[in-house]
Design an enzyme around this catalytic site. Structure first.
Site, mmCIF file in Angstrom:
data_model
loop_
_atom_site.group_PDB
_atom_site.id
_atom_site.type_symbol
_atom_site.label_atom_id
_atom_site.label_comp_id
_atom_site.label_asym_id
_atom_site.label_seq_id
_atom_site.Cartn_x
_atom_site.Cartn_y
_atom_site.Cartn_z
ATOM 1 N N HIS A 186 -7.557 3.186 -7.756
ATOM 2 C CA HIS A 186 -7.791 3.265 -6.369
ATOM 3 C C HIS A 186 -6.519 3.608 -5.537
ATOM 4 O O HIS A 186 -5.518 3.571 -6.088
ATOM 5 C CB HIS A 186 -8.351 2.107 -5.897
ATOM 6 C CG HIS A 186 -7.241 0.917 -5.675
ATOM 7 N ND1 HIS A 186 -7.151 -0.034 -7.024
ATOM 8 C CD2 HIS A 186 -6.388 0.214 -4.918
ATOM 9 C CE1 HIS A 186 -5.997 -0.812 -6.915
ATOM 10 N NE2 HIS A 186 -5.794 -0.548 -5.609
ATOM 11 N N HIS A 193 -0.532 5.621 -3.189
ATOM 12 C CA HIS A 193 -0.389 5.724 -4.736
ATOM 13 C C HIS A 193 -1.497 5.349 -5.358
ATOM 14 O O HIS A 193 -2.277 4.254 -4.785
ATOM 15 C CB HIS A 193 0.824 5.122 -5.177
ATOM 16 C CG HIS A 193 0.998 3.824 -5.164
ATOM 17 N ND1 HIS A 193 1.291 2.926 -3.979
ATOM 18 C CD2 HIS A 193 0.568 2.783 -6.176
ATOM 19 C CE1 HIS A 193 1.085 1.896 -4.202
ATOM 20 N NE2 HIS A 193 0.857 1.533 -5.528
#
Length: 183
Positions: free
Chosen positions: A44, A130
């Protein structure tokens, strides 16, 4: 006494069809020697880490997040380079960075405001979107200057963001409690 309430975060889930090939390519790259690899179903992009919360706090936040989802259209995310957080001689986290994305930044900012209004604290560190791939470098030499692993032109459509509950002793460990479809 430790806080035993469940911990939560808000993030953009990575579709399984994108996550699995990235996981296989990174894990099979011999120079990427990390101790703990993130389960691909846990991939995610975190928008906000909430930490411990009770049901009342989560319910209060749910309506605001649904409203945000209704104001943002689905958008494309393109991934760029693989990099690390921490000392390059012994990095803590291996991650894949999305390329600069104004819609992702806007979604993060709106989410941050909703979280603050619901009474949560927000980290003061600058936001670096990220996707975490692995943790705890085990290599003898530091992280290489050039990594042959390439995400190529990996991209995805972000069609939702979610409120996740963390289950530390499970794998995968992140459960989507609420899904907010972008419209």
């Amino acid at each position: 006494m430790p806080d035993i309430r469940p911990h939560y975060f808000i993030g953009v889930p990575i579709p399984e069809g994108i996550a699995n090939p990235i996981y296989q390519a990174a894990k099979n790259e011999p120079i990427l020697t990390f101790q703990k690899w993130v389960h691909p179903l846990d991939y995610h992009i975190t928008l906000i880490f909430l930490g411990a919360a009770d049901e009342t706090q989560i319910k209060k936040l749910e309506g605001s997040l649904a409203e945000i989802a209704s104001e943002i259209d689905p958008f494309s995310i393109k991934f760029g380079k693989i990099d690390v957080f921490g000392d390059r001689r012994k990095p803590r986290v291996l991650h894949l960075e999305p390329k600069k994305n104004k819609t992702l930044d806007r979604l993060r900012e709106h989410t941050k405001q909703a979280v603050l209004q619901a009474g949560f604290q927000v980290e003061k560190r600058p936001y670096h979107p990220h996707m975490t791939l692995a943790r705890k470098w085990t290599g003898e030499d530091g992280f290489p200057a050039h990594v042959p692993f390439e995400s190529g032109e990996v991209s995805m459509m972000a069609e939702r963001f979610s409120l996740f509950q963390i289950h530390l002793n499970q794998s995968p460990k992140y459960e989507e409690i609420f899904k907010f479809q972008l419209s």
